[in-house]
Design an enzyme around this catalytic site. Structure first.
Site, PDB file in Angstrom:
ATOM      1  N   LYS A  97      13.880  -6.285   4.406  1.00 27.53           N
ATOM      2  CA  LYS A  97      14.060  -6.243   5.866  1.00 27.53           C
ATOM      3  C   LYS A  97      13.244  -7.292   6.615  1.00 27.53           C
ATOM      4  O   LYS A  97      13.630  -7.739   7.685  1.00 27.53           O
ATOM      5  CB  LYS A  97      13.742  -4.849   6.388  1.00 27.53           C
ATOM      6  CG  LYS A  97      14.776  -3.830   5.936  1.00 27.53           C
ATOM      7  CD  LYS A  97      14.916  -2.700   6.915  1.00 27.53           C
ATOM      8  CE  LYS A  97      16.128  -1.855   6.589  1.00 27.53           C
ATOM      9  NZ  LYS A  97      15.944  -1.071   5.337  1.00 27.53           N
ATOM     10  N   GLU A 119      15.121  -0.175  16.453  1.00 30.16           N
ATOM     11  CA  GLU A 119      15.314   1.221  16.098  1.00 30.16           C
ATOM     12  C   GLU A 119      14.906   1.376  14.642  1.00 30.16           C
ATOM     13  O   GLU A 119      14.951   0.419  13.881  1.00 30.16           O
ATOM     14  CB  GLU A 119      16.786   1.600  16.250  1.00 30.16           C
ATOM     15  CG  GLU A 119      17.684   1.225  15.061  1.00 30.16           C
ATOM     16  CD  GLU A 119      17.785  -0.263  14.765  1.00 30.16           C
ATOM     17  OE1 GLU A 119      17.543  -1.071  15.680  1.00 30.16           O
ATOM     18  OE2 GLU A 119      18.089  -0.613  13.612  1.00 30.16           O
ATOM     19  N   SER A 386      16.291  -3.902  -3.696  1.00 34.30           N
ATOM     20  CA  SER A 386      16.070  -4.209  -2.277  1.00 34.30           C
ATOM     21  C   SER A 386      14.666  -3.874  -1.788  1.00 34.30           C
ATOM     22  O   SER A 386      14.181  -4.480  -0.836  1.00 34.30           O
ATOM     23  CB  SER A 386      17.099  -3.467  -1.427  1.00 34.30           C
ATOM     24  OG  SER A 386      17.099  -2.089  -1.725  1.00 34.30           O
TER      25      SER A 386
END
Ligand SMILES: *Cc1c(COP(=O)(O)O)cnc(C)c1O
Length: 408
Positions: A97, A119, A386
């Site tokens: 991310k 968010e 990930s």
């Protein structure tokens, strides 16, 4: 390996449509804000100074390139294809991310916006954004459902220590969907000073394209590394699909390589009934949610369904619109694995390779474990890891699923 070198099809059209999916389903007041973002983004990727700064942050702050690691013991154990792991778990803050959060911080800077909102559900995107905002000295507010704040108390503290204000959202189910709505509301009211860092390849155009492009560093590095190591392209790519950013990031630089199969793995949860899983492609149908048209889990009257997954990062009712198109044209395939299978994979990878994958990533590993026997030893697979699984350990311990009792 220039950052924005590969501009593969299918890109969105000018309106942000991926075939019948995507688009901009937003209040009228956001249209000029999205247009500004499009313009600034187009100028940024054409500017070598932007690319240079982004690449430098990826190298020196995130720790890229991440390794493409041959999982020798897992490969031997499964007796199927040769399995490589793309190690996004080794990124700063523990997942992919941060690639997107930093890129969007550079865009905010170009637009002269000093305030960041985001968010978060599990808190991973919130922590990545709070980290990037601290690095850029920008004010940051993260919206988070009250239920998620209680479940992810450590991530709330992490964000606060980074100087971010975490705002509790008390509407509806008090989880991710309501947090997104609250962030959009803030953006509508404050768009002249504020940039909204959306966390996945979702939402209105241009977000699915921008997030995809920032995450495509995963696939570009993997492509380069596998060619160097094996002298050929892989036969299969496997990645978990929440909103779809780590998967589209891995897939995108390979889209023009017809011989490379792609498998996106959704959360099968604990059953097939609506509400028990987050497998949008196996139980959902096209609809509009939070700015984009895509596959959405909904009941017969179009009410957004509840979802369940053991992994918070996959627990969302909609999937990125580009995936909906890739599936429709048969370029990528999608499947689901259950909570139980993901938990097995979490333990097995730790035991065999000394790598603790995030529960999200464990879904991709679990799919590989299930399907290894269908492939042979000459084939090559890249599984995207990930993120790392330390964040999930308390939850797995509470479920009594550490695998400590199984024989060595
Ligand atoms: C958020 C998250 C995901 C799911 O999001 P995508 O946008 O589908 O990548 C997957 N893995 C990890 C580790 C995450 O934190």
């Amino acid at each position: 390996m220039n950052t924005f070198e590969t501009k593969n099809t299918p890109s969105p059209d000018a309106g942000g449509h991926f075939g019948p999916y995507g688009g901009k389903f937003v209040p009228e007041t956001l249209i000029p804000v999205l247009s500004e973002l499009e313009r600034v983004y187009a100028a940024a990727v054409a500017d070598p100074a932007f690319t240079k700064r982004y690449d430098s942050l990826l190298a020196n702050f995130v720790g890229r390139p991440t390794p493409l690691y041959f999982a020798e013991r897992l490969t031997k154990h499964l007796d199927g294809p040769k399995i490589y792991l793309k190690r996004e778990d080794l990124c700063h803050t523990g997942a992919h991310k941060i690639n997107n959060a930093l890129g969007q911080m550079l865009l905010a800077e170009r637009m002269g916006k000093k305030r960041i909102i985001a968010e978060t559900g599990a808190g991973q995107h919130g922590v990545a954004t709070a980290t990037a905002a601290a690095r850029f000295g920008l004010e940051c507010v993260v919206y988070m459902g009250e239920v998620d704040m209680a479940r992810q108390a450590v991530n709330v503290k992490r964000m606060e220590m980074l100087g971010t204000e975490v705002r509790p959202v008390t509407a509806g189910q008090r989880t991710l969907k309501e947090a997104v709505s609250e962030a959009i509301r803030d953006w509508v009211a404050n768009s002249s000073t504020t940039h909204y860092v959306l966390g996945s390849a979702l939402g209105p155009h241009p977000f699915p394209m921008i997030v995809r492009d920032f995450q495509s560093v995963i696939g570009r590095e993997a492509r380069y590394a596998i060619l160097a190591e094996e002298g050929r392209l892989p036969d299969l790519l496997v990645a978990c699909v929440g909103g779809g950013s780590n998967s589209i990031g891995l897939f995108h630089p390979f889209l023009n390589d017809a011989s490379v199969r792609m498998m996106g793995v959704e959360a099968g949860g604990r059953g097939n009934a609506l509400g028990e899983h987050a497998a949008r492609f196996d139980g959902g149908r096209p609809g509009v949610l939070q700015g984009t048209r895509t596959y959405v889990l909904q009941d017969d009257s179009g009410q957004i369904a509840l979802t369940h997954s053991v992994s918070a990062g996959l627990d969302y009712a909609a999937v990125g619109p580009e995936h909906a198109l890739l599936r429709e044209i048969g370029r990528a395939e999608y499947d689901r694995v259950s909570d139980d299978e993901a938990l097995e994979a979490y333990s097995l990878l730790n035991r065999l390779e000394g790598i603790l994958p995030a529960l999200e990533s464990s879904h991709a590993v679990a799919w590989m474990i299930k399907h290894a026997a269908e492939m042979d030893g000459n084939e090559i697979v890249i599984v995207n890891l990930s993120g790392r699984g330390d964040k999930d350990l308390d939850q797995v311990l509470a479920l009594g699923r550490t695998g400590l009792c199984s024989k060595r």
